[in-house]
Design a protein around this motif. Sequence first.
Motif, short mmCIF file in Angstrom:
data_model
loop_
_atom_site.label_atom_id
_atom_site.label_comp_id
_atom_site.label_asym_id
_atom_site.label_seq_id
_atom_site.Cartn_x
_atom_site.Cartn_y
_atom_site.Cartn_z
N ARG A 32 -31.57 -42.35 19.87
CA ARG A 32 -31.72 -41.02 19.29
C ARG A 32 -32.71 -40.18 20.10
O ARG A 32 -32.48 -38.99 20.31
CB ARG A 32 -32.15 -41.12 17.83
N ARG A 33 -33.79 -40.78 20.55
CA ARG A 33 -34.74 -40.05 21.40
C ARG A 33 -34.07 -39.61 22.70
O ARG A 33 -34.25 -38.49 23.17
CB ARG A 33 -35.97 -40.91 21.72
N ALA A 34 -33.28 -40.51 23.28
CA ALA A 34 -32.58 -40.18 24.54
C ALA A 34 -31.60 -39.03 24.32
O ALA A 34 -31.48 -38.15 25.17
CB ALA A 34 -31.85 -41.41 25.06
N LEU A 35 -30.92 -39.02 23.18
CA LEU A 35 -30.01 -37.92 22.86
C LEU A 35 -30.77 -36.60 22.79
O LEU A 35 -30.33 -35.58 23.33
CB LEU A 35 -29.29 -38.18 21.54
N GLY A 36 -31.93 -36.62 22.16
CA GLY A 36 -32.74 -35.41 22.05
C GLY A 36 -33.28 -34.91 23.38
O GLY A 36 -33.61 -33.75 23.52
#
Length: 70
Positions: A32-36
Amino acid sequence: MALTDILPRALSRRPRPLGERLARMTALARQRRALGDLDPHLLRDIGVSRDEALEEAARLPWDAPAHWHG
């Protein structure tokens, strides 16, 4: 349906060990952090808006669909 048909499925639905659940939550948080953090052109490639990406990135690790917890 006989009990012998139901029992193997019931046993396969046992809760996952704590270590495995923590590893899955950690991986989900990292994804999720990578997506953001993705650049706008990469988000366009996958059909996700910046707002959608940031909303997903802000979700808590345990906030996942029930079927992911399997």
